[in-house]
Design an enzyme around this catalytic site. Structure first.
Site, PDB file in Angstrom:
ATOM      1  N   ARG A   1      50.755  48.106  18.305  1.00 52.63           N
ATOM      2  CA  ARG A   1      50.326  48.190  19.768  1.00 52.63           C
ATOM      3  C   ARG A   1      49.271  49.508  19.643  1.00 52.63           C
ATOM      4  NH1 ARG A   1      53.485  52.038  21.796  1.00 52.63           N
ATOM      5  NH2 ARG A   1      55.120  51.222  21.191  1.00 52.63           N
TER       6      ARG A   1
ATOM      7  N   TYR B   1      37.743  42.908  43.593  1.00 48.46           N
ATOM      8  CA  TYR B   1      38.483  42.082  43.202  1.00 48.46           C
ATOM      9  C   TYR B   1      40.009  42.173  43.735  1.00 48.46           C
ATOM     10  CZ  TYR B   1      41.667  39.089  40.008  1.00 48.46           C
ATOM     11  OH  TYR B   1      42.337  38.423  39.510  1.00 48.46           O
TER      12      TYR B   1
ATOM     13  N   ASP C   1      32.850  46.801  36.964  1.00 48.84           N
ATOM     14  CA  ASP C   1      33.706  45.742  36.589  1.00 48.84           C
ATOM     15  C   ASP C   1      32.626  44.466  36.251  1.00 48.84           C
ATOM     16  OD1 ASP C   1      34.977  43.322  36.512  1.00 48.84           O
ATOM     17  OD2 ASP C   1      36.485  43.777  37.867  1.00 48.84           O
TER      18      ASP C   1
ATOM     19  N   LYS D   1      37.592  35.320  31.906  1.00 45.48           N
ATOM     20  CA  LYS D   1      36.537  34.646  32.358  1.00 45.48           C
ATOM     21  C   LYS D   1      35.455  34.150  31.501  1.00 45.48           C
ATOM     22  CE  LYS D   1      39.229  35.614  35.728  1.00 45.48           C
ATOM     23  NZ  LYS D   1      38.751  36.758  36.577  1.00 45.48           N
TER      24      LYS D   1
HETATM   25  C1  LIG Z   1      39.780  37.863  37.282  1.00 47.16           C
HETATM   26  C2  LIG Z   1      39.235  39.250  37.509  1.00 47.16           C
HETATM   27  C3  LIG Z   1      39.922  40.448  37.288  1.00 47.16           C
HETATM   28  C4  LIG Z   1      41.338  40.316  36.739  1.00 47.16           C
HETATM   29  O1  LIG Z   1      41.404  39.969  35.370  1.00 47.16           O
HETATM   30  P1  LIG Z   1      42.885  39.152  34.731  1.00 47.16           P
HETATM   31  O2  LIG Z   1      42.264  38.702  33.296  1.00 47.16           O
HETATM   32  O3  LIG Z   1      42.979  37.986  35.558  1.00 47.16           O
HETATM   33  O4  LIG Z   1      43.660  40.191  34.923  1.00 47.16           O
HETATM   34  C5  LIG Z   1      39.397  41.325  37.348  1.00 47.16           C
HETATM   35  N1  LIG Z   1      38.092  41.763  38.147  1.00 47.16           N
HETATM   36  C6  LIG Z   1      37.258  40.493  38.319  1.00 47.16           C
HETATM   37  C7  LIG Z   1      36.076  40.745  38.979  1.00 47.16           C
HETATM   38  C8  LIG Z   1      38.063  39.093  38.012  1.00 47.16           C
HETATM   39  O5  LIG Z   1      37.124  38.260  38.398  1.00 47.16           O
END
Ligand SMILES: *Cc1c(COP(=O)(O)O)cnc(C)c1O
Length: 402
Positions: free
Chosen positions: A62, A115, A187, A212
């Site tokens: 962890r 998001y 982000d 992604k």
């Molecule tokens: C998908 C996404 C998230 C969240 O990510 P997870 O891997 O699903 O927890 C956060 N920000 C953006 C812009 C996203 O497209």
């Protein structure tokens, strides 16, 4: 930045994606997956030392583990940052970043277009942790600045935003945020580290849903935080406390995906620009949202700050919800599904997914029309994707009145 020992020329992104900064000793090309929840030491003194090393030690899974550390080094180098942390999901990464840097009474400015999970997290923090939250409209150039308060600790943005592809001027927002004495969080999921150099544009902390483009094959969930050591260190502590670390197999899959990241992002971005351009010329389409089109409100800013094209997501507006549904249901090669950044193209209706909880008027106010369709382009041949879209659009046409 990585340099070859005999040359002062900085290495290109594609080289760094494959090699990182290290020269591996002869032997395995791929980092071994070390499946161990705990790590033994030669003595109690040595174990105490490993524990004190924190993120750099080998103590317990962890707090960090060998497969994870290898990919974190590559992720940090790729973004031109001092440190990177890998998490079990994008939301685990974003949550840890906020939890590490906000105290009760601190003010955070985020985008109205954030998001959905991030918006929920901020509401949650406001209710349970006393965070003071303001949402600024990404379509208004000075909205973030107007939202700043004496207790603003973080400005958190996305660019491009989901699903209407607003562009935030990152260099300018970084400068204003820093002048105010706050931290600038980005982000950078939609653009990826290959597509937008958010650290170089002034971000203090950059976050990714590695689910992604970084993962890129729609087969895992992961998240990343990168930044300078002093801003990342408290985030590491939050990861240990809340436990959202990535396991060895996920870490290895991320490392493998990084090899092709710049190639995949360039291919998907090129597909997105081709498809956006063809959609804009199609008579069924009312409006196209894509920062790569000259008509986009912030096209010039996007061209300046996006390194490999304008991202894999294109949204477009049809006449109404019924036509949007008919077009999406009429697609064959392009599957219906959320997410983005995978090798396969996906399509979704934001009114039924990310913006489902909003009332029709709230949706319209945020620019999400009833007929809005969101496409996340993969790396297939653009002509095959267009053939699929064009025939679904043609079949949705209202027969001419006679
Ligand atoms: C998908 C996404 C998230 C969240 O990510 P997870 O891997 O699903 O927890 C956060 N920000 C953006 C812009 C996203 O497209």
């Amino acid at each position: 930045m990585a340099r070859d020992s005999d040359s002062p020329r900085p290495r290109g992104l594609r080289t760094r994606a494959v090699h990182g900064t290290t020269h591996l000793p002869p032997g395995a090309v791929s980092t071994p997956i070390v499946h161990s929840s705990t790590f033994t030491s030669a003595s109690i003194d040595d174990m105490m030392h490993q524990q004190e090393l924190g993120a750099d030690g080998s103590f317990y899974q962890r707090s960090g583990h060998p497969t994870l550390k290898a990919v974190e080094a590559r992720l940090a180098d790729l973004d031109g940052a001092e440190r990177a942390l890998l998490f079990a999901s994008g939301m685990a990464a974003i949550a840890a970043a906020f939890l590490a840097h906000l105290e009760p009474g601190d003010h955070i400015v985020a985008l109205q277009q954030s998001y959905g999970g991030t918006t929920e997290l901020l509401h949650w923090g406001a209710k349970r942790f006393g965070w003071e939250v303001a949402f600024a409209d990404a379509r208004e150039p000075d909205a973030i600045e107007r939202a700043l308060k004496p207790n603003t600790r973080i400005v958190h943005v996305e660019s491009p935003t989901n699903p209407t592809l607003c562009i935030v001027d990152l260099a300018r927002t970084a400068e204003r945020t820093h002048r105010h004495g706050a931290l600038f969080f980005v982000d950078n999921t939609f653009a990826s580290p290959a597509g937008q150099r958010a650290i170089e544009l002034g971000a203090d902390l950059v976050m990714y849903s590695a689910t992604k483009s970084i993962g890129g094959h729609s087969d895992l969930l992961a998240g990343v935080v990168v930044g300078p050591a002093k801003v990342v260190k408290p985030v590491w502590k939050a990861r240990v406390v809340f436990g959202g670390i990535a396991d060895p197999t996920t870490a290895w899959l991320i490392e493998r995906s990084l090899n092709t990241l710049p190639l995949r992002v360039a291919a998907a971005n090129a597909n997105a620009l081709t498809i956006a351009t063809r959609l804009a010329a199609n008579p069924e389409v009312v409006r196209v949202f894509y920062p790569g089109l000259a008509g986009h409100a912030n096209h010039e800013v996007a061209a300046r700050q996006m390194a490999l094209g304008f991202g894999p997501v294109v949204s477009f507006e049809l006449r109404d919800a019924a036509q949007a549904q008919a077009v999406v249901d009429g697609l064959g090669l392009i599957s219906v599904g959320p997410s983005l950044g995978g090798v396969e193209s996906l399509v979704t209706l934001p009114t039924l997914t990310s913006h489902r909880m909003l009332s029709p008027s709230e949706r319209r106010e945020s620019g999400v029309a009833d007929g809005l369709v969101r496409l996340a382009l993969g790396i297939e041949d653009a002509d095959d994707l267009w053939a699929d879209l064009e025939s679904a659009l043609a079949r949705s046409r209202v027969p001419a009145a006679r």
